[in-house]
Scaffold this motif. Structure first.
Motif, PDB file in Angstrom:
ATOM      1  N   GLN A 185       0.844  -1.206   0.000  1.00 34.08           N
ATOM      2  CA  GLN A 185       0.000   0.000   0.000  1.00 34.08           C
ATOM      3  C   GLN A 185       0.874   1.249   0.000  1.00 34.08           C
ATOM      4  O   GLN A 185       0.582   2.223  -0.692  1.00 34.08           O
ATOM      5  CB  GLN A 185      -0.916   0.014   1.229  1.00 34.08           C
ATOM      6  CG  GLN A 185      -1.917  -1.111   1.277  1.00 34.08           C
ATOM      7  CD  GLN A 185      -3.119  -0.827   0.379  1.00 34.08           C
ATOM      8  OE1 GLN A 185      -3.392   0.305   0.038  1.00 34.08           O
ATOM      9  NE2 GLN A 185      -3.820  -1.878   0.010  1.00 34.08           N
ATOM     10  N   SER A 186       1.917   1.231   0.787  1.00 35.48           N
ATOM     11  CA  SER A 186       2.819   2.371   0.870  1.00 35.48           C
ATOM     12  C   SER A 186       3.538   2.597  -0.466  1.00 35.48           C
ATOM     13  O   SER A 186       3.674   3.735  -0.919  1.00 35.48           O
ATOM     14  CB  SER A 186       3.838   2.141   1.986  1.00 35.48           C
ATOM     15  OG  SER A 186       4.690   3.233   2.100  1.00 35.48           O
ATOM     16  N   LEU A 187       3.981   1.530  -1.111  1.00 31.07           N
ATOM     17  CA  LEU A 187       4.659   1.660  -2.399  1.00 31.07           C
ATOM     18  C   LEU A 187       3.733   2.226  -3.469  1.00 31.07           C
ATOM     19  O   LEU A 187       4.170   2.987  -4.334  1.00 31.07           O
ATOM     20  CB  LEU A 187       5.230   0.313  -2.849  1.00 31.07           C
ATOM     21  CG  LEU A 187       6.413  -0.229  -2.052  1.00 31.07           C
ATOM     22  CD1 LEU A 187       6.840  -1.586  -2.589  1.00 31.07           C
ATOM     23  CD2 LEU A 187       7.576   0.740  -2.058  1.00 31.07           C
ATOM     24  N   ARG A 188       2.467   1.865  -3.406  1.00 26.92           N
ATOM     25  CA  ARG A 188       1.499   2.377  -4.381  1.00 26.92           C
ATOM     26  C   ARG A 188       1.208   3.866  -4.184  1.00 26.92           C
ATOM     27  O   ARG A 188       0.620   4.491  -5.050  1.00 26.92           O
ATOM     28  CB  ARG A 188       0.207   1.569  -4.340  1.00 26.92           C
ATOM     29  CG  ARG A 188       0.322   0.250  -5.079  1.00 26.92           C
ATOM     30  CD  ARG A 188      -1.036  -0.337  -5.368  1.00 26.92           C
ATOM     31  NE  ARG A 188      -1.720  -0.795  -4.178  1.00 26.92           N
ATOM     32  CZ  ARG A 188      -1.591  -1.991  -3.637  1.00 26.92           C
ATOM     33  NH1 ARG A 188      -0.779  -2.863  -4.176  1.00 26.92           N
ATOM     34  NH2 ARG A 188      -2.256  -2.317  -2.561  1.00 26.92           N
ATOM     35  N   SER A 189       1.614   4.430  -3.061  1.00 31.09           N
ATOM     36  CA  SER A 189       1.363   5.851  -2.808  1.00 31.09           C
ATOM     37  C   SER A 189       2.601   6.710  -3.077  1.00 31.09           C
ATOM     38  O   SER A 189       2.712   7.813  -2.564  1.00 31.09           O
ATOM     39  CB  SER A 189       0.877   6.046  -1.375  1.00 31.09           C
ATOM     40  OG  SER A 189       1.907   5.714  -0.468  1.00 31.09           O
ATOM     41  N   ARG A 223       7.363  -1.053 -11.000  1.00 26.34           N
ATOM     42  CA  ARG A 223       7.552  -1.785  -9.755  1.00 26.34           C
ATOM     43  C   ARG A 223       6.708  -1.243  -8.605  1.00 26.34           C
ATOM     44  O   ARG A 223       6.283  -1.994  -7.741  1.00 26.34           O
ATOM     45  CB  ARG A 223       9.035  -1.770  -9.375  1.00 26.34           C
ATOM     46  CG  ARG A 223       9.841  -2.751 -10.211  1.00 26.34           C
ATOM     47  CD  ARG A 223      11.279  -2.307 -10.382  1.00 26.34           C
ATOM     48  NE  ARG A 223      12.053  -3.222 -11.193  1.00 26.34           N
ATOM     49  CZ  ARG A 223      12.002  -3.299 -12.515  1.00 26.34           C
ATOM     50  NH1 ARG A 223      11.174  -2.545 -13.199  1.00 26.34           N
ATOM     51  NH2 ARG A 223      12.756  -4.150 -13.167  1.00 26.34           N
ATOM     52  N   LEU A 224       6.490   0.063  -8.597  1.00 26.43           N
ATOM     53  CA  LEU A 224       5.707   0.659  -7.511  1.00 26.43           C
ATOM     54  C   LEU A 224       4.214   0.402  -7.679  1.00 26.43           C
ATOM     55  O   LEU A 224       3.493   0.262  -6.691  1.00 26.43           O
ATOM     56  CB  LEU A 224       5.976   2.167  -7.426  1.00 26.43           C
ATOM     57  CG  LEU A 224       7.395   2.544  -7.010  1.00 26.43           C
ATOM     58  CD1 LEU A 224       7.620   4.035  -7.195  1.00 26.43           C
ATOM     59  CD2 LEU A 224       7.665   2.129  -5.576  1.00 26.43           C
ATOM     60  N   GLY A 225       3.735   0.369  -8.901  1.00 25.11           N
ATOM     61  CA  GLY A 225       2.328   0.043  -9.166  1.00 25.11           C
ATOM     62  C   GLY A 225       1.340   1.101  -8.728  1.00 25.11           C
ATOM     63  O   GLY A 225       0.222   0.763  -8.353  1.00 25.11           O
ATOM     64  N   ALA A 226       1.729   2.371  -8.757  1.00 27.09           N
ATOM     65  CA  ALA A 226       0.813   3.443  -8.353  1.00 27.09           C
ATOM     66  C   ALA A 226      -0.280   3.610  -9.401  1.00 27.09           C
ATOM     67  O   ALA A 226       0.012   3.794 -10.571  1.00 27.09           O
ATOM     68  CB  ALA A 226       1.577   4.753  -8.175  1.00 27.09           C
ATOM     69  N   VAL A 262      -4.422   8.952  -8.544  1.00 28.37           N
ATOM     70  CA  VAL A 262      -4.521   8.860  -7.087  1.00 28.37           C
ATOM     71  C   VAL A 262      -3.531   9.851  -6.468  1.00 28.37           C
ATOM     72  O   VAL A 262      -2.389   9.977  -6.921  1.00 28.37           O
ATOM     73  CB  VAL A 262      -4.214   7.425  -6.603  1.00 28.37           C
ATOM     74  CG1 VAL A 262      -4.174   7.358  -5.096  1.00 28.37           C
ATOM     75  CG2 VAL A 262      -5.240   6.455  -7.157  1.00 28.37           C
ATOM     76  N   GLN A 263      -3.973  10.575  -5.449  1.00 28.65           N
ATOM     77  CA  GLN A 263      -3.109  11.522  -4.757  1.00 28.65           C
ATOM     78  C   GLN A 263      -1.977  10.769  -4.054  1.00 28.65           C
ATOM     79  O   GLN A 263      -2.231   9.907  -3.223  1.00 28.65           O
ATOM     80  CB  GLN A 263      -3.924  12.327  -3.735  1.00 28.65           C
ATOM     81  CG  GLN A 263      -3.123  13.370  -2.986  1.00 28.65           C
ATOM     82  CD  GLN A 263      -2.628  14.492  -3.887  1.00 28.65           C
ATOM     83  OE1 GLN A 263      -3.248  14.798  -4.886  1.00 28.65           O
ATOM     84  NE2 GLN A 263      -1.515  15.083  -3.527  1.00 28.65           N
ATOM     85  N   ALA A 264      -0.748  11.100  -4.409  1.00 25.22           N
ATOM     86  CA  ALA A 264       0.405  10.418  -3.841  1.00 25.22           C
ATOM     87  C   ALA A 264       0.739  10.964  -2.457  1.00 25.22           C
ATOM     88  O   ALA A 264       0.656  12.167  -2.220  1.00 25.22           O
ATOM     89  CB  ALA A 264       1.608  10.575  -4.759  1.00 25.22           C
TER      90      ALA A 264
END
Length: 165
Positions: free
Chosen positions: A32-36, A57-60, A64-66
């Motif tokens: 979840q953290s990596l996606r943000s 690799r992060l998959g954001a 979506v607001q980072a």
């Protein structure tokens, strides 16, 4: 006896404090953290390659607001060595180094400041096309390796500072 050894091993392993980095899979705290994490633009061809590898690799998800911003500065260098009798370069070393910062997007505080890097050896052959192709292939591989190092370090940071830590 084997059962006892297996049971003792299990108990010892449970007490060592090791836990999976990506526990919980895609719904886990680290994922979840990596996606943000939003990756800031990185200049040049090597920057485009590293940024693309990081985003993969992060998959954001788009739009979506980072929560975090990843700022990366690259140093891409090719050095020739191994001189032949005709004074031509026989080998090259391509080096890709990255200095990166994980920044809290809301406040602007730098949370993580580190470096990553890798290098590759390239044979210089009589065909200029083959040498250029080898240099580009080396850059593609180095971009993936540097992106992997960065994501691993950000994931470790997230696992150490995430909820419940």
């Amino acid at each position: 006896m084997r059962l006892f050894i297996l049971l003792a091993s299990t108990l010892l392993l449970a007490g060592c404090g090791l836990r999976p980095l990506y526990s919980g899979g895609g719904a886990g705290a680290v994922a979840q953290s990596l996606r943000s994490v939003d990756v800031a633009p990185i200049g040049g061809r090597s920057g485009w390659m590293v940024r693309t590898a990081l985003e993969d690799r992060l998959g954001a998800p788009a739009g979506v607001q980072a929560r975090y911003r990843l700022e990366v500065e690259l140093d891409d260098d090719i050095i020739g060595f191994g001189i032949r009798r005709d004074d031509a370069v026989a080998r090259e070393r391509r080096t890709l180094r990255a200095r990166y910062r994980l920044v809290d997007a809301a406040v602007g505080t730098v949370l993580l400041d580190a470096t990553a890097g890798s290098d590759a050896g390239i044979d210089v052959v009589s065909s200029e096309y083959a040498t250029v192709a080898a240099e580009q292939t080396a850059l593609e591989r180095l971009a993936r390796e540097v992106a992997d190092q960065i994501v691993t370090r950000v994931a470790l940071y997230s696992s150490r500072t995430g909820p419940g830590r």
